[in-house]
Design an enzyme around this catalytic site. Structure first.
Site, short mmCIF file in Angstrom:
data_model
loop_
_atom_site.label_atom_id
_atom_site.label_comp_id
_atom_site.label_asym_id
_atom_site.label_seq_id
_atom_site.Cartn_x
_atom_site.Cartn_y
_atom_site.Cartn_z
CE LYS A 75 94.68 28.62 58.27
NZ LYS A 75 93.31 29.12 58.13
CG ASN A 96 90.66 25.78 60.77
OD1 ASN A 96 90.15 24.66 60.76
ND2 ASN A 96 90.01 26.85 61.21
CG ASP A 111 90.28 28.18 57.79
OD1 ASP A 111 90.10 29.03 58.67
OD2 ASP A 111 91.39 27.71 57.52
N GLY A 134 93.90 34.16 45.50
CA GLY A 134 94.73 33.39 46.41
C GLY A 134 94.12 32.03 46.69
CB ALA A 135 94.34 28.94 45.95
N GLY A 136 95.78 29.63 49.31
CA GLY A 136 96.63 28.99 50.30
C GLY A 136 95.82 28.04 51.18
#
Length: 288
Positions: A75, A96, A111, A134-136
């Site tokens: 992304k 995205n 997203d 998480g922080a993708g």
């Protein structure tokens, strides 16, 4: 001699990412296309390494695709290969999905918009303290959109300090909402007062169905738990949350909310949520 009449070639749409096998998005979109009588088809394309990404995105243009979704882990990495990005992508730093306009690939990010719609079916976001595991690429979009939706504070819990601090800074820069990074070592510790806890990692996805290492003693029924995983609908994370009496928001409803927006962007047809919900439930084997 009779001439066989052939149907027109299908208009193709796709998703680029890795892994993609367990994602029900293709079956959902194909069912929705069929419902609307569109001669369209959705293909999932697994790109196991990032070096394949430039050629794959060039192929979207060259092969005349009508649109493409971009999923983990590309992304952020996809952005340099697009011709243009919208204001959301500029603020969030991740895309995205893309639309195609006269051969130009335009990146978008919804997203977080899908997440906000799904969460607000269960609980208001305004004024809430949010923690995210998480922080993708998906997580950063969700964090920014949650801040835009009125969250009062965000904590990003990640194993990579640089990633967590960068996303926290992005949230505050884009929204003015305070956001901080907290290290994830062993069992993740959730900040006191957390009202919404989101799993933005792949932990719990089929077929592995891993448990998420967190301190469950900190979680009370006053906390709403959210999972981005789409298969299964009720992950081990959400199953434990339900057993503790917590409200939950599943990734399947998030997928429906964002897919409806993407469908309309690609086709200019108003999306019917009931059609999407039925299609994804059938894709997951939840109904005959």
């Amino acid at each position: 001699m009779s001439i066989l009449s052939l149907p027109p070639q299908k208009q193709l749409t796709t998703m680029l990412g890795h892994p993609v096998a367990e994602n029900p998005i293709d079956r959902m979109f194909d069912a929705v296309y069929a419902h609307h009588g569109l001669h369209w088809q959705f293909w999932k394309c697994d790109l196991p390494t990032e070096d394949l990404l430039p050629a794959a995105i060039a192929g979207v243009r060259a092969l005349g695709f009508a649109g493409a979704c971009i999923t983990v882990p590309y992304k952020v990495a996809s952005i340099p290969f697009l011709d243009e990005v919208d204001a959301d992508v500029q603020a969030i730093g991740a895309a995205n999905y893309m639309t195609i306009d006269a051969g130009r690939l335009i990146g978008h990010n919804n997203d977080g918009k899908g997440v906000v719609k799904a969460i607000e079916k269960v609980t208001p976001i305004a004024g809430k303290r949010v923690a995210m595991l998480g922080a993708g690429g998906a997580g950063r979009a969700m964090a920014v959109e949650l801040a835009w939706a009125g969250a009062s504070h965000l904590t990003l819990i990640t194993r990579r300090q640089a990633q967590g601090e960068e996303v926290a800074a992005t949230v505050t820069r884009a929204s003015g909402v305070p956001a901080v990074w907290r290290p994830w070592v062993g069992e993740a510790r959730i900040p006191d007062g957390t009202q919404i806890l989101m799993n933005a990692t792949h932990l719990g996805c089929a077929p592995e169905l891993e448990s998420i290492p967190i301190n469950w003693d900190q979680i009370t029924p006053a906390t709403t738990l959210v999972d981005v995983i789409t298969n299964p609908r009720i992950t081990p994370f959400l199953r434990t949350a339900k057993d503790k009496g917590c409200p939950v928001v599943d990734g399947v409803d998030m997928l429906v909310q964002l897919a409806m927006q993407i469908f309309t962007a690609w086709t200019n047809i108003a999306a019917d949520e009931a059609v999407f919900q039925r299609a994804v439930a059938q894709a997951l084997g939840e109904m005959s």
